[in-house]
Write a protein that holds these residues in place. Structure first.
Motif, mmCIF file in Angstrom:
data_model
loop_
_atom_site.group_PDB
_atom_site.id
_atom_site.type_symbol
_atom_site.label_atom_id
_atom_site.label_comp_id
_atom_site.label_asym_id
_atom_site.label_seq_id
_atom_site.Cartn_x
_atom_site.Cartn_y
_atom_site.Cartn_z
ATOM 1 N N ARG A 58 15.639 -28.727 42.450
ATOM 2 C CA ARG A 58 16.734 -29.699 42.312
ATOM 3 C C ARG A 58 17.680 -29.346 41.169
ATOM 4 O O ARG A 58 18.784 -29.887 41.074
ATOM 5 C CB ARG A 58 16.169 -31.103 42.100
ATOM 6 N N LEU A 59 17.250 -28.435 40.252
ATOM 7 C CA LEU A 59 18.095 -28.048 39.129
ATOM 8 C C LEU A 59 18.928 -26.808 39.411
ATOM 9 O O LEU A 59 19.737 -26.392 38.587
ATOM 10 C CB LEU A 59 17.229 -27.796 37.882
ATOM 11 N N LEU A 60 18.719 -26.210 40.587
ATOM 12 C CA LEU A 60 19.497 -25.028 40.954
ATOM 13 C C LEU A 60 20.874 -25.460 41.444
ATOM 14 O O LEU A 60 21.022 -26.462 42.121
ATOM 15 C CB LEU A 60 18.773 -24.243 42.048
ATOM 16 N N GLY A 61 21.881 -24.702 41.056
ATOM 17 C CA GLY A 61 23.243 -25.050 41.433
ATOM 18 C C GLY A 61 24.227 -24.506 40.422
ATOM 19 O O GLY A 61 23.910 -23.604 39.638
ATOM 20 N N PRO A 62 25.427 -25.055 40.381
ATOM 21 C CA PRO A 62 26.469 -24.510 39.490
ATOM 22 C C PRO A 62 26.149 -24.673 38.005
ATOM 23 O O PRO A 62 26.741 -23.979 37.164
ATOM 24 C CB PRO A 62 27.716 -25.307 39.879
ATOM 25 N N HIS A 63 25.230 -25.580 37.654
ATOM 26 C CA HIS A 63 24.919 -25.818 36.248
ATOM 27 C C HIS A 63 23.559 -25.245 35.856
ATOM 28 O O HIS A 63 22.948 -25.678 34.887
ATOM 29 C CB HIS A 63 24.935 -27.317 35.953
ATOM 30 N N VAL A 64 23.097 -24.258 36.614
ATOM 31 C CA VAL A 64 21.769 -23.699 36.348
ATOM 32 C C VAL A 64 21.681 -23.084 34.956
ATOM 33 O O VAL A 64 20.646 -23.184 34.278
ATOM 34 C CB VAL A 64 21.392 -22.668 37.436
ATOM 35 N N THR A 65 22.768 -22.471 34.474
ATOM 36 C CA THR A 65 22.739 -21.853 33.141
ATOM 37 C C THR A 65 22.539 -22.898 32.051
ATOM 38 O O THR A 65 21.761 -22.691 31.106
ATOM 39 C CB THR A 65 24.047 -21.076 32.877
ATOM 40 N N GLU A 66 23.209 -24.054 32.193
ATOM 41 C CA GLU A 66 23.049 -25.127 31.215
ATOM 42 C C GLU A 66 21.616 -25.675 31.245
ATOM 43 O O GLU A 66 21.032 -25.950 30.196
ATOM 44 C CB GLU A 66 24.052 -26.260 31.480
ATOM 45 N N HIS A 67 21.051 -25.805 32.443
ATOM 46 C CA HIS A 67 19.674 -26.291 32.561
ATOM 47 C C HIS A 67 18.691 -25.317 31.906
ATOM 48 O O HIS A 67 17.738 -25.732 31.243
ATOM 49 C CB HIS A 67 19.308 -26.506 34.033
ATOM 50 N N LEU A 68 18.927 -24.032 32.085
ATOM 51 C CA LEU A 68 18.063 -23.024 31.481
ATOM 52 C C LEU A 68 18.148 -23.070 29.957
ATOM 53 O O LEU A 68 17.130 -22.980 29.258
ATOM 54 C CB LEU A 68 18.432 -21.630 31.981
ATOM 55 N N LYS A 69 19.364 -23.230 29.444
ATOM 56 C CA LYS A 69 19.526 -23.302 27.990
ATOM 57 C C LYS A 69 18.805 -24.520 27.426
ATOM 58 O O LYS A 69 18.093 -24.419 26.415
ATOM 59 C CB LYS A 69 21.009 -23.365 27.634
ATOM 60 N N GLU A 70 18.983 -25.668 28.063
ATOM 61 C CA GLU A 70 18.322 -26.887 27.591
ATOM 62 C C GLU A 70 16.802 -26.741 27.620
ATOM 63 O O GLU A 70 16.113 -27.129 26.674
ATOM 64 C CB GLU A 70 18.748 -28.080 28.460
ATOM 65 N N LYS A 71 16.282 -26.152 28.699
ATOM 66 C CA LYS A 71 14.833 -26.001 28.804
ATOM 67 C C LYS A 71 14.311 -24.986 27.798
ATOM 68 O O LYS A 71 13.237 -25.163 27.217
ATOM 69 C CB LYS A 71 14.445 -25.580 30.217
#
Length: 217
Positions: A58-71
């Motif tokens: 559900r976190l894959l998409g156009p904001h995947v880079t931001e999600h990776l940074k946060e995690k």
């Protein structure tokens, strides 16, 4: 608070360097693997690290880079590994691989390469610590996230254990002035004499039985 103190101390090392060491790559040399003088001065290092992260579909998409940074920040900052030490702060994300989907789950794995400031203790280092517990065997103290045990045999001979005091403490009365006490919340200066590294934990043994060590007045 400890994270901020670590970052400030590394910045002071950088600021004290000669002008020829204040460029981008040169700054990395000062704080990184080539920093012989910085290594002698403290236990903070600027190093490259690689870590695998897993993301839910559900976190894959156009904001995947931001999600990776946060995690990444939530996962590694404040963590400890026997290989690198305590990871204080991620300073730069260098790269990330393309995601690989795990069959049957949809979970996607990414390999992240980043630079971070780490805190790693070494034998012989002199540190200021806060006492957390005192008993007849010695006392426990903390240097930021690092737990340190000081045995009664590593405490000066003029200091005796006073079990009747509240809280329990070690007391020295070598002068007519107010006795010097080591009790919980006391600030002490100690020397690391041994370290033990586990996969996710670092412990140390210290001494205050040396010149210029002991209670910080």
């Amino acid at each position: 608070l400890f994270r901020n103190q670590c970052v400030q101390r590394v910045d002071r090392l950088y600021s004290a360097a000669s002008p020829s060491l204040r460029g981008g790559a040169e700054r990395e040399a000062l704080l990184g693997a080539g920093a012989g003088r910085a290594r002698a001065a403290c236990m903070f290092f600027h190093i490259p690290i690689e870590r695998e992260l897993l993301l839910h579909p559900r976190l894959l998409g156009p904001h995947v880079t931001e999600h990776l940074k946060e995690k990444l920040l939530a996962t590694v900052e404040g963590s400890c590994s026997g290989r690198h030490g305590y990871i204080i702060s991620v300073t730069e994300i260098v790269s990330q691989t393309k995601g690989q989907i795990r069959e049957g789950t949809g979970i996607t794995s990414f390999t992240m390469k980043f630079n971070a400031i780490v805190f790693r203790p070494f034998k012989g280092e002199v540190l200021d610590a806060t006492v957390t517990k005192v008993n007849k065997m010695g006392f426990f103290a903390e240097v930021g996230p690092l737990p340190v045990f000081v045995s009664k045999h590593a405490i000066p001979a003029d200091m005796t254990f006073d079990q009747n005091s509240n809280p329990a403490s070690y007391v020295s009365q070598v002068t007519d002035e107010q006795p010097v006490r080591i009790k919980p919340e006391s600030e002490v200066r100690l020397r690391i004499v041994g370290t033990h590294f586990d996969a996710n934990e670092i412990r140390a043994i210290g001494t205050i039985r040396d010149d210029y060590l002991g209670v910080v007045q």
